[in-house]
Motif scaffolding. Structure first.
Motif, PDB file in Angstrom:
ATOM      1  N   ASP A   1       7.728   1.433 -23.823  1.00 13.22           N
ATOM      2  CA  ASP A   1       7.558   0.814 -25.135  1.00 13.22           C
ATOM      3  C   ASP A   1       6.790  -0.501 -24.971  1.00 13.22           C
ATOM      4  OD1 ASP A   1       7.777   0.172 -27.823  1.00 13.22           O
ATOM      5  OD2 ASP A   1       9.799  -0.641 -27.614  1.00 13.22           O
ATOM      6  N   LEU A   2       5.652  -0.628 -25.638  1.00 10.78           N
ATOM      7  CA  LEU A   2       4.790  -1.800 -25.486  1.00 10.78           C
ATOM      8  C   LEU A   2       5.481  -3.085 -25.935  1.00 10.78           C
ATOM      9  CD1 LEU A   2       2.049  -2.986 -24.732  1.00 10.78           C
ATOM     10  CD2 LEU A   2       1.270  -2.433 -27.036  1.00 10.78           C
ATOM     11  N   GLN A   3       6.211  -3.043 -27.037  1.00  9.95           N
ATOM     12  CA  GLN A   3       6.884  -4.252 -27.521  1.00  9.95           C
ATOM     13  C   GLN A   3       7.933  -4.747 -26.535  1.00  9.95           C
ATOM     14  OE1 GLN A   3       8.215  -3.237 -31.462  1.00  9.95           O
ATOM     15  NE2 GLN A   3       6.318  -3.999 -32.377  1.00  9.95           N
TER      16      GLN A   3
ATOM     17  N   ARG B   1      -4.814   1.618 -32.362  1.00  9.10           N
ATOM     18  CA  ARG B   1      -4.782   0.535 -33.341  1.00  9.10           C
ATOM     19  C   ARG B   1      -3.425  -0.168 -33.378  1.00  9.10           C
ATOM     20  NH1 ARG B   1      -6.941   1.436 -39.316  1.00  9.10           N
ATOM     21  NH2 ARG B   1      -8.815   1.639 -38.074  1.00  9.10           N
ATOM     22  N   GLN B   2      -2.333   0.582 -33.360  1.00  6.98           N
ATOM     23  CA  GLN B   2      -0.999  -0.025 -33.398  1.00  6.98           C
ATOM     24  C   GLN B   2      -0.738  -0.846 -32.136  1.00  6.98           C
ATOM     25  OE1 GLN B   2      -1.359   3.357 -33.778  1.00  6.98           O
ATOM     26  NE2 GLN B   2      -0.843   3.735 -35.914  1.00  6.98           N
ATOM     27  N   GLU B   3      -1.156  -0.331 -30.996  1.00  7.04           N
ATOM     28  CA  GLU B   3      -0.972  -1.062 -29.738  1.00  7.04           C
ATOM     29  C   GLU B   3      -1.762  -2.357 -29.740  1.00  7.04           C
ATOM     30  OE1 GLU B   3      -0.545   3.082 -27.187  1.00  7.04           O
ATOM     31  OE2 GLU B   3      -2.421   1.937 -27.122  1.00  7.04           O
ATOM     32  N   LEU B   4      -3.002  -2.289 -30.202  1.00  6.20           N
ATOM     33  CA  LEU B   4      -3.834  -3.485 -30.264  1.00  6.20           C
ATOM     34  C   LEU B   4      -3.283  -4.489 -31.261  1.00  6.20           C
ATOM     35  CD1 LEU B   4      -6.243  -3.769 -28.468  1.00  6.20           C
ATOM     36  CD2 LEU B   4      -7.714  -3.343 -30.401  1.00  6.20           C
ATOM     37  N   SER B   5      -2.696  -4.019 -32.338  1.00  5.14           N
ATOM     38  CA  SER B   5      -2.089  -4.902 -33.327  1.00  5.14           C
ATOM     39  C   SER B   5      -0.926  -5.686 -32.723  1.00  5.14           C
ATOM     40  CB  SER B   5      -1.611  -4.085 -34.528  1.00  5.14           C
ATOM     41  OG  SER B   5      -0.925  -4.899 -35.431  1.00  5.14           O
TER      42      SER B   5
END
Length: 115
Positions: A98-100, A23-27
Motif C-alpha cells: 500500500d503506497l500510503q 494517477r491515484q499513486e501520483l496524486s
C-alpha cells in the motif's frame, strides 16, 4: 499441409514495456511532496520510467543526489510489495503493498515539536 495464421500480437505478454505511476499513486505522492515543500524540507523532484521500475526522486536542492526515492516495481508485488522508499545511501526505509502506508515513513518528518 497444416499452416497456422500469424498472430498480430505476441502471445503471453502481460507486462507493459514501460512501468509508470498511475494517477491515484501520483496524486498521493504529490500531496506529500506539496506538504514537504510548504514546510521547507524539499525543493525539487524528478520522475523516471523504465522497464523495471518507475522512480519518483526527491531533492533538497536541484544539483544534489536524491534525498529519497519512491520506487514502484511490479515484479515484487507478490513478494514484499511493489512500493518502496529508499534513502540517500540506497537503504530501504520501508517497503509494502500500500503506497500510503509506505509513505508514512516520510510523513514523520513533518511532525516537529512546538516550542
Amino acid at each position: 499441409m497444416n499452416m497456422e495464421a500469424p498472430l498480430p500480437f505476441p502471445a503471453g505478454r502481460s507486462e507493459p514495456d514501460v512501468i509508470a505511476f498511475h494517477r491515484q499513486e501520483l496524486s498521493v505522492i504529490l500531496s506529500l511532496y506539496g506538504r514537504m515543500v510548504a514546510a521547507g524540507e524539499w525543493r525539487d523532484y524528478a520522475i523516471s520510467h523504465g522497464r523495471e521500475a518507475a522512480v519518483f526522486s526527491i531533492f533538497r536542492r536541484t544539483a544534489e543526489t536524491p534525498l529519497y526515492r519512491i520506487e514502484k516495481r511490479p515484479k515484487l508485488r507478490l513478494k514484499q510489495g511493489m512500493f518502496a522508499v529508499l534513502g540517500e545511501g540506497g537503504q530501504v526505509l520501508r517497503r509494502g503493498h500500500d503506497l500510503q502506508q509506505v509513505l508514512r515513513v516520510l510523513e514523520k518528518k513533518l511532525i516537529r515539536p512546538v516550542d
